[in-house]
Design a protein around this motif. Sequence first.
Motif, PDB file in Angstrom:
ATOM      1  N   HIS A 167      41.152  40.268  31.490  1.00  0.00           N
ATOM      2  CA  HIS A 167      42.056  39.115  31.520  1.00  0.00           C
ATOM      3  C   HIS A 167      43.505  39.526  31.300  1.00  0.00           C
ATOM      4  CE1 HIS A 167      38.945  35.671  30.838  1.00  0.00           C
ATOM      5  NE2 HIS A 167      38.592  36.499  31.800  1.00  0.00           N
ATOM      6  N   TRP A 223      45.043  40.781  34.532  1.00  0.00           N
ATOM      7  CA  TRP A 223      45.419  39.675  35.425  1.00  0.00           C
ATOM      8  C   TRP A 223      46.707  39.012  34.936  1.00  0.00           C
ATOM      9  CZ3 TRP A 223      43.673  39.209  40.102  1.00  0.00           C
ATOM     10  CH2 TRP A 223      42.353  39.537  40.436  1.00  0.00           C
ATOM     11  N   GLU A 224      46.804  38.782  33.646  1.00  0.00           N
ATOM     12  CA  GLU A 224      47.997  38.132  33.090  1.00  0.00           C
ATOM     13  C   GLU A 224      49.257  38.948  33.384  1.00  0.00           C
ATOM     14  OE1 GLU A 224      46.807  37.809  29.039  1.00  0.00           O
ATOM     15  OE2 GLU A 224      45.878  35.820  29.299  1.00  0.00           O
ATOM     16  N   LYS A 225      49.146  40.255  33.258  1.00  0.00           N
ATOM     17  CA  LYS A 225      50.293  41.113  33.530  1.00  0.00           C
ATOM     18  C   LYS A 225      50.640  41.113  35.019  1.00  0.00           C
ATOM     19  CE  LYS A 225      51.963  45.860  32.999  1.00  0.00           C
ATOM     20  NZ  LYS A 225      51.636  47.235  32.511  1.00  0.00           N
ATOM     21  N   LEU A 244      50.004  38.929  37.278  1.00  0.00           N
ATOM     22  CA  LEU A 244      50.418  37.620  37.786  1.00  0.00           C
ATOM     23  C   LEU A 244      51.553  37.009  36.955  1.00  0.00           C
ATOM     24  CD1 LEU A 244      46.884  36.233  38.674  1.00  0.00           C
ATOM     25  CD2 LEU A 244      48.637  37.065  40.257  1.00  0.00           C
ATOM     26  N   SER A 245      52.288  37.868  36.273  1.00  0.00           N
ATOM     27  CA  SER A 245      53.447  37.389  35.518  1.00  0.00           C
ATOM     28  C   SER A 245      54.689  37.281  36.401  1.00  0.00           C
ATOM     29  CB  SER A 245      53.729  38.324  34.343  1.00  0.00           C
ATOM     30  OG  SER A 245      54.074  39.626  34.808  1.00  0.00           O
ATOM     31  N   LYS A 246      54.558  37.700  37.662  1.00  0.00           N
ATOM     32  CA  LYS A 246      55.674  37.588  38.597  1.00  0.00           C
ATOM     33  C   LYS A 246      55.181  36.946  39.893  1.00  0.00           C
ATOM     34  CE  LYS A 246      55.183  42.530  39.695  1.00  0.00           C
ATOM     35  NZ  LYS A 246      55.913  43.820  39.794  1.00  0.00           N
ATOM     36  N   THR A 259      53.752  35.794  43.300  1.00  0.00           N
ATOM     37  CA  THR A 259      52.713  36.421  44.120  1.00  0.00           C
ATOM     38  C   THR A 259      52.320  35.452  45.232  1.00  0.00           C
ATOM     39  OG1 THR A 259      51.889  37.596  42.164  1.00  0.00           O
ATOM     40  CG2 THR A 259      50.398  37.460  44.042  1.00  0.00           C
ATOM     41  N   LEU A 316      46.069  31.297  36.503  1.00  0.00           N
ATOM     42  CA  LEU A 316      47.204  32.222  36.468  1.00  0.00           C
ATOM     43  C   LEU A 316      47.857  32.360  37.841  1.00  0.00           C
ATOM     44  CD1 LEU A 316      45.703  35.157  34.345  1.00  0.00           C
ATOM     45  CD2 LEU A 316      47.387  33.473  33.575  1.00  0.00           C
ATOM     46  N   LYS A 369      50.090  29.457  38.879  1.00  0.00           N
ATOM     47  CA  LYS A 369      51.363  29.478  38.153  1.00  0.00           C
ATOM     48  C   LYS A 369      52.325  30.497  38.761  1.00  0.00           C
ATOM     49  CE  LYS A 369      49.361  27.943  33.767  1.00  0.00           C
ATOM     50  NZ  LYS A 369      48.929  28.347  32.394  1.00  0.00           N
ATOM     51  N   ALA A 370      51.762  31.537  39.396  1.00  0.00           N
ATOM     52  CA  ALA A 370      52.580  32.563  40.043  1.00  0.00           C
ATOM     53  C   ALA A 370      52.904  32.202  41.497  1.00  0.00           C
ATOM     54  CB  ALA A 370      51.860  33.910  39.994  1.00  0.00           C
TER      55      ALA A 370
END
Length: 400
Positions: free
Chosen positions: A143, A146-148, A150-152, A154, A178, A181-182
């Motif tokens: 997880h 994925w968080e890292k 999808l932090s920008k 996509t 996630l 949100k990206a």
Amino acid sequence: MTTEKKASDKWRAATRSVRGGTARSGFNETSEAIFMNSGYVYDTAAEAEASFDGTGPERFVYSRFANPTVGMFEERLAMLEGAAYCRATASGMSAVWNALIACTKAGGRVVGSRALFGSCEFILTTLLPRFGVETELVDGTDHAAWEKALSKPTDAVFMETPSNPTLEVIDIAFVADLAHKAGAKVVVDNVFATPILQKPMELGADIVVYSATKHIDGQGRCLGGAILFNDKEWHDNHLTTFLRHTGPSMSPFNAWVLLKGLETLSLRIDQHICNAMDLAQFLSEQPQVSRVIYPGLKSHPQHELAMKQMSGRGGGLIAVELAGGKAAAFSLMDNLQIIDISNNLGDAKSLVTHPWTTTHQRVPAEDKITMGITEGMLRLSVGLEDIDDLKEDLYAALRV
């Protein structure tokens, strides 16, 4: 092809598999007709003009765009999946490629799970970058990864769950949240689970892709793929552009074969699962086997998630690791009398392949290890034969 609200919306899955999308010709045939024609005729030149400029009534104009038999397959599969739209393609890999390329463009970004079928891995690591698309692969079960990733911003997220061949199970709902949100569309390859066991769009996925060659046909007869989704704007302005102008069309004959496959899909999946669960437990007890990976077993790392996402059942694929490595794997395959060596899956016949040297042969060795593929791993697609015959076949081959 899109489905419309009608009485058939109340049908349950088994009925949809048999009757969904059926459109009879003037001959009132029971089995769906095969329209093998490439083109269609017009009564007047003005009718042809109106058909092409969009001012006339909707109709078939060319089988690269749409075809009555293909349309029946698309509607039936859409009904079974619970999707508004389905577009059929010539193969499963065509479905994957067109779904992804319609989500992104040069300068875009795609994130995928690391455990992928060899050709899917090639698309993400080699083909998309050639078109100027940044791609990143992550551990699908991590997880934090994925968080890292999808932090920008996509464009698309792509995953197989369960994955091929390691049967890794990814939390679709978690990743979809996630991804959205990206700004990404979530594309799920649902081949191993089939629409009978798993509904990715109900878990937040935007697009579901299939190699209909596998369980949907189920008898090793023909190739086919499908892209399912609910977004009309994406269909009209993105996907249709690629499909219409690049021509990955499904053959009407293949569509007819796949329609017949859908009629028995639910029944076959039930038996595949019954045999696979029994065989997974049997293989777990064999001293030559160091590990059995099967979502239905409590020993599977994501067993609880698999049971939640896959209707409480494990599917028809098993990954088996032999203690003796490649030599032991080859010996077992060469000494099987019933189970065939084949890189296909989802067939009525049980099939076994050695991913290291076949489906993932061109993946670098270090990447295969990272994906969880070892030289002693076999992928077993469990068929519909008598379970005792399968056990006896494997038992004898393991002891040569």
